[in-house]
Motif scaffolding. Sequence first.
Motif, mmCIF file in Angstrom:
data_model
loop_
_atom_site.group_PDB
_atom_site.id
_atom_site.type_symbol
_atom_site.label_atom_id
_atom_site.label_comp_id
_atom_site.label_asym_id
_atom_site.label_seq_id
_atom_site.Cartn_x
_atom_site.Cartn_y
_atom_site.Cartn_z
ATOM 1 N N ASN A 95 0.880 -1.403 -0.223
ATOM 2 C CA ASN A 95 0.185 -0.001 0.256
ATOM 3 C C ASN A 95 0.917 1.528 0.045
ATOM 4 O OD1 ASN A 95 0.950 0.165 2.428
ATOM 5 N ND2 ASN A 95 -0.765 0.082 4.071
ATOM 6 N N ILE A 96 2.312 1.238 -0.454
ATOM 7 C CA ILE A 96 3.082 2.210 -0.573
ATOM 8 C C ILE A 96 2.705 2.545 -2.103
ATOM 9 C CG2 ILE A 96 5.343 3.180 0.063
ATOM 10 C CD1 ILE A 96 5.944 0.406 2.095
ATOM 11 N N PRO A 97 2.790 3.900 -2.564
ATOM 12 C CA PRO A 97 2.284 3.915 -3.809
ATOM 13 C C PRO A 97 3.930 4.783 -4.540
ATOM 14 C CG PRO A 97 0.908 5.649 -2.444
ATOM 15 C CD PRO A 97 1.904 4.672 -1.768
ATOM 16 N N SER A 98 4.969 4.758 -3.663
ATOM 17 C CA SER A 98 6.324 4.484 -4.119
ATOM 18 C C SER A 98 7.299 3.852 -4.500
ATOM 19 C CB SER A 98 7.089 6.334 -2.952
ATOM 20 O OG SER A 98 6.872 5.907 -2.055
ATOM 21 N N TYR A 99 6.308 2.774 -3.584
ATOM 22 C CA TYR A 99 7.833 1.638 -3.894
ATOM 23 C C TYR A 99 7.746 1.372 -5.153
ATOM 24 C CZ TYR A 99 7.923 -3.719 -3.651
ATOM 25 O OH TYR A 99 8.810 -5.084 -3.722
ATOM 26 N N THR A 100 9.980 1.283 -5.201
ATOM 27 C CA THR A 100 10.504 0.464 -5.997
ATOM 28 C C THR A 100 10.294 -0.667 -7.005
ATOM 29 O OG1 THR A 100 10.783 2.778 -5.900
ATOM 30 C CG2 THR A 100 12.633 1.285 -7.206
ATOM 31 N N LEU A 101 9.495 -0.274 -7.690
ATOM 32 C CA LEU A 101 10.100 -2.317 -8.431
ATOM 33 C C LEU A 101 10.986 -2.660 -8.982
ATOM 34 C CD1 LEU A 101 6.639 -2.277 -10.517
ATOM 35 C CD2 LEU A 101 6.901 -3.685 -8.418
ATOM 36 N N LYS A 102 11.332 -3.873 -8.551
ATOM 37 C CA LYS A 102 12.757 -4.558 -9.188
ATOM 38 C C LYS A 102 12.734 -5.099 -10.267
ATOM 39 C CE LYS A 102 13.391 -6.337 -5.493
ATOM 40 N NZ LYS A 102 12.836 -6.022 -4.545
ATOM 41 N N PRO A 103 13.169 -5.297 -11.477
ATOM 42 C CA PRO A 103 12.877 -6.340 -12.926
ATOM 43 C C PRO A 103 12.069 -7.972 -12.493
ATOM 44 C CG PRO A 103 14.570 -5.308 -13.194
ATOM 45 C CD PRO A 103 14.004 -5.095 -12.014
ATOM 46 N N SER A 104 11.376 -8.016 -13.084
ATOM 47 C CA SER A 104 10.019 -9.996 -12.879
ATOM 48 C C SER A 104 9.700 -9.426 -11.762
ATOM 49 C CB SER A 104 11.751 -10.523 -12.567
ATOM 50 O OG SER A 104 11.963 -10.892 -13.198
ATOM 51 N N ASP A 105 9.361 -8.389 -10.878
ATOM 52 C CA ASP A 105 8.404 -8.117 -10.373
ATOM 53 C C ASP A 105 6.752 -8.167 -10.769
ATOM 54 O OD1 ASP A 105 9.919 -7.883 -7.976
ATOM 55 O OD2 ASP A 105 9.704 -5.980 -7.784
ATOM 56 N N LEU A 106 5.921 -8.742 -9.944
ATOM 57 C CA LEU A 106 4.842 -8.834 -10.548
ATOM 58 C C LEU A 106 3.983 -8.556 -10.454
ATOM 59 C CD1 LEU A 106 5.001 -13.582 -10.580
ATOM 60 C CD2 LEU A 106 4.813 -11.926 -12.727
ATOM 61 N N VAL A 107 2.856 -7.614 -10.864
ATOM 62 C CA VAL A 107 2.062 -5.793 -10.023
ATOM 63 C C VAL A 107 0.589 -7.101 -10.595
ATOM 64 C CG1 VAL A 107 1.303 -4.533 -9.905
ATOM 65 C CG2 VAL A 107 3.929 -4.502 -10.774
ATOM 66 N N GLY A 108 0.275 -7.520 -9.518
ATOM 67 C CA GLY A 108 -1.686 -7.307 -9.935
ATOM 68 C C GLY A 108 -2.490 -7.455 -8.434
ATOM 69 N N VAL A 109 -3.903 -7.288 -9.587
ATOM 70 C CA VAL A 109 -5.183 -6.570 -8.472
ATOM 71 C C VAL A 109 -5.563 -7.862 -7.070
ATOM 72 C CG1 VAL A 109 -7.457 -5.678 -8.912
ATOM 73 C CG2 VAL A 109 -6.115 -5.813 -10.758
ATOM 74 N N ARG A 110 -5.141 -7.347 -6.820
ATOM 75 C CA ARG A 110 -6.129 -8.101 -5.405
ATOM 76 C C ARG A 110 -6.767 -9.234 -5.884
ATOM 77 N NH1 ARG A 110 -6.796 -5.690 0.512
ATOM 78 N NH2 ARG A 110 -7.179 -8.306 2.625
ATOM 79 N N GLU A 111 -7.388 -10.284 -5.297
ATOM 80 C CA GLU A 111 -8.397 -11.600 -5.374
ATOM 81 C C GLU A 111 -9.297 -10.367 -5.264
ATOM 82 O OE1 GLU A 111 -9.524 -13.823 -7.425
ATOM 83 O OE2 GLU A 111 -7.895 -13.959 -7.080
ATOM 84 N N LYS A 112 -9.436 -10.002 -4.127
ATOM 85 C CA LYS A 112 -11.328 -9.084 -3.800
ATOM 86 C C LYS A 112 -11.256 -8.197 -4.556
ATOM 87 C CE LYS A 112 -10.294 -10.421 1.196
ATOM 88 N NZ LYS A 112 -10.779 -10.710 3.499
ATOM 89 N N SER A 113 -10.746 -7.540 -5.203
ATOM 90 C CA SER A 113 -10.649 -5.971 -6.046
ATOM 91 C C SER A 113 -10.772 -6.522 -7.375
ATOM 92 C CB SER A 113 -9.770 -5.215 -5.317
ATOM 93 O OG SER A 113 -9.334 -5.262 -3.712
ATOM 94 N N LYS A 114 -10.495 -7.685 -7.571
ATOM 95 C CA LYS A 114 -11.049 -7.810 -9.582
ATOM 96 C C LYS A 114 -12.303 -7.433 -9.667
ATOM 97 C CE LYS A 114 -7.185 -11.212 -9.414
ATOM 98 N NZ LYS A 114 -7.290 -12.833 -10.272
ATOM 99 N N SER A 115 -13.245 -7.308 -9.126
ATOM 100 C CA SER A 115 -14.590 -7.164 -9.039
ATOM 101 C C SER A 115 -15.492 -5.985 -8.916
ATOM 102 C CB SER A 115 -15.673 -7.532 -8.651
ATOM 103 O OG SER A 115 -15.273 -8.084 -6.877
ATOM 104 N N LEU A 116 -13.941 -4.892 -8.789
ATOM 105 C CA LEU A 116 -14.257 -3.866 -8.529
ATOM 106 C C LEU A 116 -14.789 -3.353 -10.246
ATOM 107 C CD1 LEU A 116 -11.351 -2.320 -5.952
ATOM 108 C CD2 LEU A 116 -14.189 -2.554 -5.503
ATOM 109 N N VAL A 117 -15.586 -2.955 -10.483
ATOM 110 C CA VAL A 117 -16.250 -0.845 -11.398
ATOM 111 C C VAL A 117 -15.000 -0.535 -12.613
ATOM 112 C CG1 VAL A 117 -17.643 0.357 -12.703
ATOM 113 C CG2 VAL A 117 -18.859 -1.938 -10.859
ATOM 114 N N ALA A 118 -14.112 0.130 -11.522
ATOM 115 C CA ALA A 118 -13.688 1.019 -11.278
ATOM 116 C C ALA A 118 -12.485 0.371 -12.269
ATOM 117 C CB ALA A 118 -12.625 2.233 -10.695
ATOM 118 N N ILE A 119 -11.123 -0.634 -12.067
ATOM 119 C CA ILE A 119 -10.709 -1.338 -12.457
ATOM 120 C C ILE A 119 -10.878 -2.036 -13.998
ATOM 121 C CG2 ILE A 119 -9.403 -3.092 -11.564
ATOM 122 C CD1 ILE A 119 -8.629 -2.614 -9.538
ATOM 123 N N ALA A 120 -12.851 -2.816 -13.803
ATOM 124 C CA ALA A 120 -12.790 -3.513 -14.981
ATOM 125 C C ALA A 120 -13.142 -1.929 -15.771
ATOM 126 C CB ALA A 120 -14.048 -3.904 -14.514
#
Length: 202
Positions: A128-153
């Motif tokens: 939950n840290i927007p400034s989190y710096t990703l590293k190569p090969s990191d996987l970024v996804g939608v949380r299971e409970k949030s996949k049904s959110l209309v805004a994301i869809a």
Amino acid sequence: MARYTGPTSKIARRFGEPIFGPDKALQKKAYPPGFHGKNKRRRKVSEYGTQLAEKQKAKFTYGLLERQFHNLFLTASRKKGVTGEILLQLLEARLDNVVYRLGIAPTRAAARQLVSHCHIVVNGNVVNIPSYTLKPSDLVGVREKSKSLVAIADSLQGVRPGRYSWLEWDGAAMVGKFLNFPERADIPENIKEQLIVELYSK
């Protein structure tokens, strides 16, 4: 942390670019904001003013405040390579920016909100840290409970696979992969990073 919550169209008009996304105000008023409008006589901008404006544009584009941006610049300056390019790479590797680039959110501000509200996972763990710096090969996804959110869809409807060479997107699993730090030529933002380096080097 505080964030700019004022009118985005006014900021976009100041720089003459749609830094927050498509903006009809730029078409209607293709001149900087101000009381006297386009009839105002404007002074020639100094070298310092040009450099400062470029830094401000980068800050507004990626949604950072001054201290955060300066700290990121210091990090970039300590790394080997071209400081300006590394700065943009670090900005692109921020979690909120990657969520935006993947199409999970329509804007960086919306992406920052999704991250802050625990809708995003990195390598299977909620971050939950927007400034989190990703590293190569990191996987970024939608949380299971949030996949049904209309805004994301709604946001994901317009996603075009392969739009960015440093990102992969699996629409079925709603998971993206940060492949590598992008080359400068691949970053679409119209930012003259060398001016920012010159400003901070004074």
